[in-house]
Design an enzyme around this catalytic site. Structure first.
Site, PDB file in Angstrom:
ATOM      1  N   ARG A 185      -9.394 -20.804 -20.919  1.00  9.91           N
ATOM      2  CA  ARG A 185      -9.943 -21.993 -20.040  1.00  9.91           C
ATOM      3  C   ARG A 185      -9.715 -20.928 -18.222  1.00  9.91           C
ATOM      4  NH1 ARG A 185      -5.083 -23.914 -17.684  1.00  9.91           N
ATOM      5  NH2 ARG A 185      -3.353 -22.874 -18.045  1.00  9.91           N
ATOM      6  N   TYR A 319       5.987 -13.390  -9.357  1.00  8.95           N
ATOM      7  CA  TYR A 319       4.839 -13.323  -9.155  1.00  8.95           C
ATOM      8  C   TYR A 319       3.889 -12.504  -8.657  1.00  8.95           C
ATOM      9  CZ  TYR A 319      -0.116 -15.386  -9.764  1.00  8.95           C
ATOM     10  OH  TYR A 319      -1.315 -14.979  -9.885  1.00  8.95           O
TER      11      TYR A 319
END
Length: 413
Positions: A185, A319
Site C-alpha cells: 500500500r 523513527y
C-alpha cells in the site's frame, strides 16, 4: 486519502482573490507528466552536450538552465544575477530552474547551494529549483538527471543538491528485476506501479498479514508477490531471488514502521522494533545481497529515509534515528557499490498524502501540508518517480545521494 480542501478553495475564483489579498499559502496544481518543460533558456558555460538538445524559444520559459561550471571566484557569482534577474519573472507555471556546477570544493561553487535554495523559495505557481554538481569527466552522464528534473515527474523535488560523479550506459528498466519491500500500500505500492510502468518485473514484498493487498498490487503491475517478514533470516529472500530470477537488479528498501512516543514514555520494545524494521534488517539484507552476488552488475539499491531523519521530530526519536541511519547506510555503502559498478541512494519524503497522514489531527496535517515552498502535500507517486530515476540504468553516475521529496520543506537542510 483526504482531499486537500484548502487547495481546491485556493483554486476557486473567490479563493484566488483572498489568497492574493491576505498573502495566504497558494498551493498551485502541480504538473506530473513525463514531458520536459519547454522552451528552455540556457545560460553560462553550456559545457554539457545534453543542453544543446533542449528546445529553446521565447518567453514564457518552461525552464531556466544556467551552467555555472566556469564560476571560480566570488566575483564570478555576479553571473547568476545577470542571467536570472531579467528572466526569473518570465518563468511559466510549474517552471524549472536548474543550476549546474562542479564539485563544491571551492568557495564560489559552494555558494551556489544558497542561491538555488533561496530561488526555490521565491518561485510561485508550482516552480522548482535544483542544483546539479557534475564532476569533471561526467558531462555525458547527466542526461538522466536533467530529464528527471526538467519533467513533471520531479514535481515535488525542489531545493535539492544532486551529485553526478561518472558516466553510465543509457538504457531502460525493461526486463530488469526489481524488489520493493512494504509494497502492499501507500508509497510502496506507488513505487511498484512506477517501476512496473518502466518495464521492470517487480517482486512485491510485504508481511503475510498484508497478503491480500499485496497480491492485488503485484497483479496490477504484472509482477509477483512475496509474503515474507524481512526481519527474519535474509537467506530466505536471497534464495528466492536467485532461484526464481537468477538475481535482482533493483532493491528498494521501502518497508518501515512508526511507534511514536516521547522518549520518556517510550519503552525498549518500541525502540527496538522500529530500529529493527527500518534499519538493522536492511543492513543484513544488503550484506547478503552483496556477499552472495545476488545484486547484479549495474545494480541499484534505494533506501527510503525521511525528513525526520534530517530535522528530527517530536515523539519520533526511534523513527528519526532509524531514518538518519538510512542516510549513513547510503554514505557508507556508496564507495563499496561503486567498485562493483552499482549505486546506492535514498529518498527522504516530507509530508506525503497517504492513509497514515490522513489519520493525523487536522491542525498537524495542515502544518505539514503548508510548511514547504509548494504549500501542499506530495503524493506517493512523487516518491516513486524519484526512486525510478535512481533505479534507471542511465543514473549510474548518481551514487551516494539523498534527495528530499518534500516540496522544499522549510525545516531541515
Amino acid at each position: 486519502m483526504l482531499v486537500d480542501r484548502y487547495q481546491k478553495f485556493a483554486s476557486s475564483g473567490l479563493g484566488r482573490q483572498l489568497v492574493r489579498r491576505l498573502g495566504l499559502p497558494n498551493p498551485y496544481p502541480l504538473r506530473r507528466d513525463a514531458a520536459l518543460a519547454t522552451p528552455v533558456l540556457v545560460g553560462g558555460a553550456s559545457r554539457l552536450p545534453f543542453l544543446k538538445q533542449l528546445e529553446t524559444g521565447p518567453a514564457p520559459y518552461g525552464a531556466l538552465v544556467f551552467d555555472a561550471s566556469d564560476i571560480v571566484a566570488v566575483s564570478d557569482l555576479r553571473q547568476l544575477h545577470d542571467f536570472f534577474h531579467p528572466t526569473i519573472t518570465q518563468l511559466g507555471p510549474c517552471g524549472r530552474v536548474i543550476v549546474i556546477g562542479r564539485s563544491p570544493d571551492s568557495v564560489a561553487q559552494r555558494a551556489l547551494e544558497g542561491f538555488v535554495r533561496s530561488v526555490g523559495k521565491e518561485l510561485r505557481r508550482g516552480g522548482t529549483a535544483n542544483l546539479v554538481h557534475v564532476a569533471d569527466g561526467a558531462e555525458d552522464g547527466v542526461e538522466s538527471t536533467l530529464r528527471f528534473l526538467l519533467s513533471g515527474r520531479s514535481a515535488y523535488v525542489s531545493g535539492q543538491v544532486i551529485h553526478v560523479s561518472s558516466v553510465s550506459p543509457v538504457g531502460t528498466l525493461e526486463g530488469k528485476v526489481a524488489l520493493v519491500t512494504g509494497a502492499s500500500r501507500g508509497i510502496g505500492a506507488a513505487i511498484a506501479t512506477v517501476l512496473g510502468r518502466e518495464g521492470a518485473h517487480v517482486v512485491c514484498l510485504d508481511v503475510p498479514a498484508a497478503g491480500d493487498e499485496l497480491s492485488k498490487v503485484a497483479n496490477s503491475v504484472g509482477g509477483s508477490a512475496l509474503q515474507l517478514d524481512i526481519t527474519g533470516d535474509p537467506a530466505r529472500l536471497t534464495s528466492y531471488l536467485l532461484e526464481r530470477h537468477g538475481g535482482v537488479d533493483v532493491v528498494v528498501h521501502n518497508a518501515g514502521i512508526t511507534r511514536d512516543k516521547t522518549l520518556a514514555r517510550m519503552d525498549s520494545s518500541l525502540w527496538d522494533s522500529v530500529l529493527e524494521v527500518n534499519l538493522a534488517c536492511q543492513e543484513r539484507i544488503n550484506a547478503a545481497l552483496l556477499s552472495e552476488n545476488v545484486l547484479r552488475e549495474g545494480g541499484r539499491i534505494v533506501g527510503v529515509s525521511s525528513i525526520a531523519g534530517i530535522a528530527g521530530n517530536v515523539g519520533q526519536t526511534n523513527y528519526a534515528t532509524s531514518k538518519a541511519g538510512v542516510i549513513g547506510m547510503v554514505q557508507t555503502l556508496a564507495p563499496v557499490l561503486a567498485a562493483r559498478g552499482a549505486t546506492i541512494n535514498a529518498v527522504a519524503p516530507g509530508f506525503i498524502e497517504t492513509k497514515m497522514t490522513a489519520a493525523v489531527p487536522f491542525a498537524t496535517r495542515e502544518v505539514g501540508r503548508r510548511m514547504n515552498s509548494l504549500s501542499q502535500g506530495g503524493l506517493p507517486v512523487d516518491v516513486a518517480e524519484t526512486v525510478a530515476w535512481f533505479a534507471s540504468p542511465g543514473s549510474g553516475g548518481v551514487n551516494g545521494n539523498v534527495v528530499r521529496v518534500c516540496g522544499q520543506m522549510l525545516l531541515g537542510a
